[in-house]
Design a protein around this motif. Sequence first.
Motif, short mmCIF file in Angstrom:
data_model
loop_
_atom_site.label_atom_id
_atom_site.label_comp_id
_atom_site.label_asym_id
_atom_site.label_seq_id
_atom_site.Cartn_x
_atom_site.Cartn_y
_atom_site.Cartn_z
N VAL A 1 0.84 -1.21 0.00
CA VAL A 1 0.00 0.00 0.00
C VAL A 1 0.87 1.25 0.00
CG1 VAL A 1 -1.68 1.32 1.35
CG2 VAL A 1 -1.98 -1.15 1.06
N VAL A 2 1.91 1.26 0.82
CA VAL A 2 2.82 2.41 0.87
C VAL A 2 3.51 2.60 -0.48
CG1 VAL A 2 4.97 3.26 1.89
CG2 VAL A 2 3.18 2.34 3.36
N ASN A 3 3.96 1.51 -1.09
CA ASN A 3 4.65 1.60 -2.37
C ASN A 3 3.71 2.10 -3.48
OD1 ASN A 3 7.28 1.22 -3.60
ND2 ASN A 3 6.28 -0.33 -4.87
N GLU A 4 2.46 1.66 -3.45
CA GLU A 4 1.50 2.14 -4.44
C GLU A 4 1.23 3.64 -4.25
OE1 GLU A 4 0.04 0.52 -7.15
OE2 GLU A 4 1.55 -0.99 -6.69
N GLY A 5 1.11 4.07 -3.00
CA GLY A 5 0.94 5.50 -2.73
C GLY A 5 2.14 6.31 -3.18
N LEU A 6 3.33 5.77 -2.93
CA LEU A 6 4.55 6.42 -3.38
C LEU A 6 4.58 6.51 -4.91
CD1 LEU A 6 7.35 7.65 -2.89
CD2 LEU A 6 8.26 5.30 -2.82
N ALA A 7 4.16 5.45 -5.58
CA ALA A 7 4.13 5.46 -7.04
C ALA A 7 3.25 6.60 -7.56
CB ALA A 7 3.63 4.11 -7.57
N PHE A 8 2.08 6.76 -6.96
CA PHE A 8 1.18 7.83 -7.38
C PHE A 8 1.82 9.20 -7.13
CE2 PHE A 8 -2.37 10.79 -6.57
CZ PHE A 8 -2.93 10.77 -7.84
N ALA A 9 2.44 9.37 -5.97
CA ALA A 9 3.11 10.65 -5.65
C ALA A 9 4.24 10.93 -6.65
CB ALA A 9 3.65 10.62 -4.22
N LEU A 10 4.98 9.90 -7.03
CA LEU A 10 6.07 10.08 -8.00
C LEU A 10 5.52 10.47 -9.37
CD1 LEU A 10 8.33 7.07 -6.99
CD2 LEU A 10 8.85 9.51 -6.68
#
Length: 121
Positions: free
Chosen positions: A8-17
């Motif tokens: 979940v954190v990595n997916e959120g980071l992907a969106f932020a990137l």
Amino acid sequence: MVPRPLHVVNEGLAFALEIAALAVLAWWGADVGDGVVLSVLLGVGVPLVTAVVWGLFAAPKARVRLPLAGVLLVKVLVFGAATAALYALDHGALALVGAVIVVANLVLATLDRNALVRNRA
């Protein structure tokens, strides 16, 4: 497979990137344009074209389903362009840090997706 909280954190980071890449490309387009009209056109046009390409080929619900290698190529091109834009804006250290974060995010997401596919088979 990656633990659910990390996924979940990595997916959120992907969106932020992804959003950050569009912002950097807008900043670069506005900065590189010679005159107000060209600055506005590039500042709006570059991220708009990038978002369309992303939506067509790299988004989770992309209109064109590419194999994983194709999706990764689109992501590398977009994030590579954003990294180059940051460097061109004289933010080399930030470009390097961003590139490292993007690579870590893409590697983790790819490993996670490959594990998910293997578990479904």
